[in-house]
Design an enzyme around this catalytic site. Structure first.
Site, short mmCIF file in Angstrom:
data_model
loop_
_atom_site.label_atom_id
_atom_site.label_comp_id
_atom_site.label_asym_id
_atom_site.label_seq_id
_atom_site.Cartn_x
_atom_site.Cartn_y
_atom_site.Cartn_z
N ARG A 311 5.43 -71.24 20.03
CA ARG A 311 5.57 -70.75 18.82
C ARG A 311 6.80 -70.04 18.47
O ARG A 311 7.22 -69.78 17.36
CB ARG A 311 4.32 -69.48 18.69
N GLU A 712 -0.28 -59.92 12.85
CA GLU A 712 0.99 -60.32 13.29
C GLU A 712 2.03 -60.03 12.70
O GLU A 712 3.11 -59.50 13.22
CB GLU A 712 0.81 -61.31 14.29
#
Length: 756
Positions: A311, A712
Site C-alpha cells: 500500500r 484512515e
C-alpha cells in the site's frame, strides 16, 4: 427521524459516560477463572538454552506454566507468513518475545511470577536497522519493484535533479484498552473466546489452528474495543491463543491482559520507513523522473508487512501523476517487535516521500510549494496511477483551490514571510498538502461482508454484522443505514456484538472499509425484509409492491397508510418472514499481486489540510498554531461522527510526525515503553484554530448512501504539519534534508545544525 444523514450520538456514548458499558475485562468472571502473564525474552536475538521456572512455581497461587510442549495443534501461528512461533522455544528474535505463559489464581501473582523465570539465552548478533538488513539480504518477504516508463533516462535529461534520504519513525497504537483475551471452555470440546480484536474471524482461525480443532468448535465474541487503530487486527490473536492454551491445560477459564509496559514490548507498531530518492523536474517543478527506494522495518516476522509495504507503493503518487517512475520496496527483517497494521496501513509512509520531494523541489526552485503541488496533480480525466488504475473521480484541483481561498493561504504566506524576517529566535511555517487515498482491501477476497437484520413483533429491530466497534461509530452508522432503509426511527434499531457464530468468515474491520462493507450488507438485509413487507401490503391493498413506500414510521400504499408496528404485527400473523441476511461484495476491483497492477481500490477519498506551525530555533520546540481542513467523506451518513474521525485522525497523525518517537537501545530493547517516555498528543497540543469542513459532493461510485470512508484518509492530512515544520526550519536557516520524522526538539535542532 434520525436516520442516515443525521448527526446521531454514538450508540453507546451515554452508557460510556455513565461507565456502564462492558469491555472484555469488565465481563463478570466465571467461578474458578485463572489469570495468565507472559514470560518475555530480555535478549533481542539468541539461542534459548533453558528456562528455569522454579522460583516462579514456588510462589503461592501459581498453578503452572504453558510452553510450546503444551500446544496440541500447529506450534506456528496461523498467520499469513507462517513464520511466527506461538512461543519462542529454540530462538528468541526480539526483546519481549514471549517464551512461555505463567498461570496463577490472580493477575498480579501471575505477573510477579513471570518476572522470576530465569532464561539462559546464548546471544546472537542482532540486526536492528534496515541498512544492515538490506546489506545482508535479511528480509521477511522478497523485495518488490514497480515501474512505469523509463525513470533513469528521464532523470538524466531532466533540467533539475536532486537526491535525498530521510527516515520516518514508527508509532505505538496506544489504545486506551490494552490487549486482552478471555478464554472459556464450553461443552463437548468447544470454546468461547472474548477478545478485544478487530478481526474475530482471524482469532477464531488462530485458536482453532493452535488447538487442533475445526473452526465451528471456536466462537469469538467482541462487543466493543477501547481503540484499535490496526494494533488489534492480527496481534489480538496472540493473546487469545495463549489464553486458550492455558485454559485447555488447566480445564478452567483463563484471562490474559497485558499491562501497558508489556504491551509496548510484545506488540508491533506502525512500520518505520527509510527512504532514498532521486528526482528530476523542470523549471516549473513538474516531475520528469523519479526513483524511490523504501526500506521497511518489518520486525522479526512478516505479520502484515507485505500488504502494508504494497500500500505504501500504491500511495507514493498521492495526488500526483508519475510518468516515469521506479519504486523499490525492501521488506527488512530486524530483531524487534513484528510491526503490524496501523491506521493508514502504509499509505502515510508512501505519501510522506512524495510530499517531502514536492517541498524540496519548491525550495530548490524558490517557488511556492502549493504551486509545485498543483502543477503535478492528476488531470481531471484520462490519467492512471503507476500501478495502472485510472483516476476517474479526481476532485483535488477544485478541493485544493477552495481550501487555498478559505484558509487565506496566499495572504498568510506573505504575513508569515514578513513576520519571520523580523524574528531572531522564532520561525513560522505554512503548508497545504493534499490526500488521495485508495479505499478497499488490496487483497480482493477480503472485500466482502454479511449482515443479519431481525424485526421483532413490536417493530423493534436488531442488526448484526461482521464489523467491529472500536469507538469509530460503525454500529451507529450501520443502525442509521438500517433505519433509513426501513423508514423508521433510529431509536428502534439495536446493533449487537460481533460474533463468529452469527456472521462467518468476516473480514477485519480495517482498510477504512467497515461501513462500506458492513453497512451495505446490512442495507441489503434490511431491504430484503422491507421488500417482503411491501409485497405483503401490496397484496392487502391490491397494488404492486413497488407502489408501497416506507417513511417516518409509516407504511404507505395508494389506498391506506399504516404504522410500521401495525404492518409488522399483521405480517407476523400472516407468517411473513421478518428477518433476512444480506451480503455485499465490492464491485469493479481486481488486482494482480505478482505485478502490483490493476484496480485494487473501488474509489479514492480526497482531502487537504492547511497547517501553520512555529518553532523555537534555540530549543527546537514547536507548536501547531492553526489547522484548516477540507475533507471528502462523500454524502455523510453521520456528519458529527465523520468530523470527529477527521479531527482524531489528524491529531494522531500529528503525534506520529512531531512527538511520538520510538527509541531502541543498541541491545534492541525498546526504551520508550510507557507514557512517561513515549509522548502522545495531549489536549494542550490541539491548536486553538482547528477548522474542519466537509466536501459537498456525494461519492461518484455506487457506495452505501453515497458516502466515503473516513477512518484512515484524514491521518495523512497531518503530513501538512511535517511540511510546515520543514518550511519553518528553512526559514530559520536550517537544512531540511537533515530533518527526520518525528520532528522532536532534538531532530529540529539537528536540522538547524545546532545539535550533532
Amino acid at each position: 427521524m434520525n436516520a442516515a444523514g443525521s448527526s446521531v450520538a454514538h450508540e453507546s456514548a451515554r452508557a460510556q459516560v455513565q461507565g456502564t458499558v462492558r469491555y472484555v475485562d469488565d465481563i463478570p468472571e466465571l467461578q474458578g477463572t485463572l489469570h495468565a502473564a507472559p514470560v518475555m525474552s530480555s535478549v533481542a536475538h539468541g539461542r534459548m538454552l533453558s528456562l528455569d521456572f522454579s522460583a516462579a512455581l514456588a510462589i503461592p497461587g501459581v498453578l503452572g506454566i504453558i510452553t510450546a510442549q503444551d500446544i496440541p495443534g500447529d506450534p506456528i501461528l496461523a498467520a499469513f507468513g507462517h513464520d511466527e512461533p506461538i512461543f519462542a522455544s529454540k530462538l528468541v528474535q526480539h526483546v519481549g518475545n514471549v517464551m512461555a505463559i505463567i498461570v496463577a489464581d490472580d493477575v498480579m501473582t501471575a505477573r510477579l511470577a513471570a518476572r522470576l523465570v530465569k532464561a539462559d539465552i546464548e546471544p546472537l548478533p542482532a540486526i536492528l536497522n534496515t541498512q544492515e538488513a538490506l546489506e545482508k539480504n535479511h528480509f521477511v518477504l522478497p523485495p518488490v519493484h514497480v515501474s512505469r516508463g523509463d525513470a533513469d533516462s528521464a532523470l538524466k535529461t531532466a533540467p533539475h535533479r536532486i537526491q535525498g534520504s530521510f527516515s520516518v519513525g514508527g508509532q505505538e497504537h496506544f489504545y486506551l484498552e490494552g490487549q486482552v483475551a478471555y478464554a472459556q471452555p464450553q461443552e463437548m470440546g468447544q470454546w468461547l473466546i472474548h477478545s478485544s480484536t478487530q478481526h474475530p474471524g482471524e482469532v477464531q482461525h488462530w485458536v482453532a489452528h493452535a488447538l487442533g480443532l475445526q473452526l465451528n468448535d471456536v466462537r469469538v465474541e467482541m462487543r466493543r474495543m477501547g481503540g484499535g487503530f490496526g494494533g488489534k487486527e492480527t496481534q489480538a490473536g496472540h493473546l487469545a491463543v495463549w489464553a486458550a492454551l492455558a485454559a485447555r491445560k488447566f480445564g478452567a477459564a483463563v484471562k490474559l491482559r497485558l499491562d501497558r509496559d508489556d504491551d509496548f514490548l510484545i506488540t508491533g507498531k506502525r512500520h518505520p520507513f527509510d527512504y532514498d530518492y532521486d528526482v528530476g523536474f523542470d523549471d516549473d517543478g513538474l516531475l520528469c523522473g523519479l526513483r524511490v527506494n523504501m526500506r521497511v522495518n518489518c520486525g522479526f516476522s512478516a505479520d502484515l508487512s507485505g500488504p502494508v509495504a504494497d500500500r505504501a507503493i500504491f500511495h507514493v503518487d498521492n495526488g500526483y501523476f508519475l510518468k516515469d517512475v521506479a519504486i523499490s520496496s525492501y521488506r527488512c527483517k530486524t530483531h524487534t517487535q513484528s510491526h503490524t497494521a496501523f491506521r493508514g496501513f502504509g499509505g502515510p509512509q508512501g505519501m510522506m516521500v512524495i510530499e517531502t520531494i514536492m517541498g524540496e523541489i519548491a525550495r530548490h526552485l524558490k517557488r511556492d510549494a502549493l504551486q509545485v503541488r498543483t502543477k503535478n496533480l492528476y488531470a481531471v480525466k484520462g490519467q492512471s496511477t503507476h500501478y495502472g488504475m485510472p483516476v476517474e473521480d479526481n476532485i483535488l484541483p477544485d478541493l485544493l483551490s477552495k481550501l487555498e481561498h478559505s484558509a487565506q493561504y496566499l495572504q498568510r504566506r506573505e504575513t508569515i514571510f514578513t513576520w519571520n524576517s523580523q524574528q531572531n529566535h522564532f520561525k513560522r511555517g505554512l503548508a497545504i498538502t493534499p490526500v488521495k487515498f485508495g479505499i478497499s482491501f488490496t487483497a480482493t477476497l477480503f472485500n466482502q461482508a454479511g449482515a443479519l437484520v431481525h424485526v421483532y413483533t413490536d417493530g423493534s429491530v436488531q442488526v448484526n454484522h461482521g464489523g467491529t466497534e472500536m469507538g469509530q461509530g460503525l454500529h451507529t452508522k450501520v443502525a442509521q443505514i438500517v433505519a433509513h432503509e426501513l423508514g423508521i426511527a433510529y431509536e428502534l434499531i439495536r446493533a449487537t456484538a460481533s460474533d463468529t457464530s452469527k456472521i462467518p468468515n468476516a473480514s477485519a474491520t480495517a482498510a477504512s472499509a467497515g461501513t462500506d462493507l458492513n453497512g451495505r450488507a446490512a442495507q441489503f438485509a434490511a431491504r430484503n425484509v422491507r421488500d417482503k413487507l411491501a409485497a405483503f401490503v401490496g397484496g392487502l391493498d391490491g397494488c404492486g409492491a413497488g407502489a408501497v413506500s416506507f417513511s417516518k414510521g409509516q407504511v404507505i400504499s395508494p389506498s391506506q397508510t399504516r404504522s410500521w408496528q401495525d404492518v409488522v404485527a399483521q405480517a407476523y400473523a400472516n407468517r411473513i418472514q421478518l428477518w433476512s441476511d444480506g451480503f455485499y461484495a465490492t464491485p469493479k476491483i481486481h488486482y494482480d499481486k505478482k505485478t502490483l497492477s490493476g484496480r485494487p481500490f473501488y474509489y479514492f477519498a480526497y482531502g487537504a489540510a492547511c497547517t501553520e506551525v512555529i518553532i523555537d530555533t534555540r530549543t527546537g520546540e514547536s507548536r501547531v498554531l492553526k489547522v484548516d481542513i477540507l475533507h471528502d467523506v462523500g454524502r455523510s451518513i453521520n456528519p458529527a461522527i465523520d468530523i470527529g474521525q477527521i479531527e482524531g485522525a489528524f491529531v494522531q497523525g500529528m503525534g506520529w510526525l512531531t512527538t511520538e518517537q520510538l527509541m531502541w537501545t543498541d541491545k534492541g530493547a525498546l526504551s520508550t515503553h510507557a507514557p512517561s517516555t513515549y509522548k502522545i498528543p495531549a489536549t494542550g497540543c490541539i491548536p486553538e484554530h482547528f477548522n474542519v469542513e466537509l466536501w459537498h459532493e456525494a461519492n461518484r461510485e455506487d457506495n452505501v448512501f453515497g458516502s466515503k470512508a473516513v477512518g484512515e484518509p484524514p491521518v495523512m492530512l497531518a503530513i501538512s504539519v511535517w511540511e510546515a515544520m520543514r518550511e519553518a526550519v528553512a526559514a530559520g536557516g536550517g537544512d531540511t534534508s537533515r530533518l527526520n520524522a518525528p520532528c522532536t526538539a532534538e531532530n529540529v535542532l539537528r536540522s538547524l545544525k545546532r545539535l550533532a
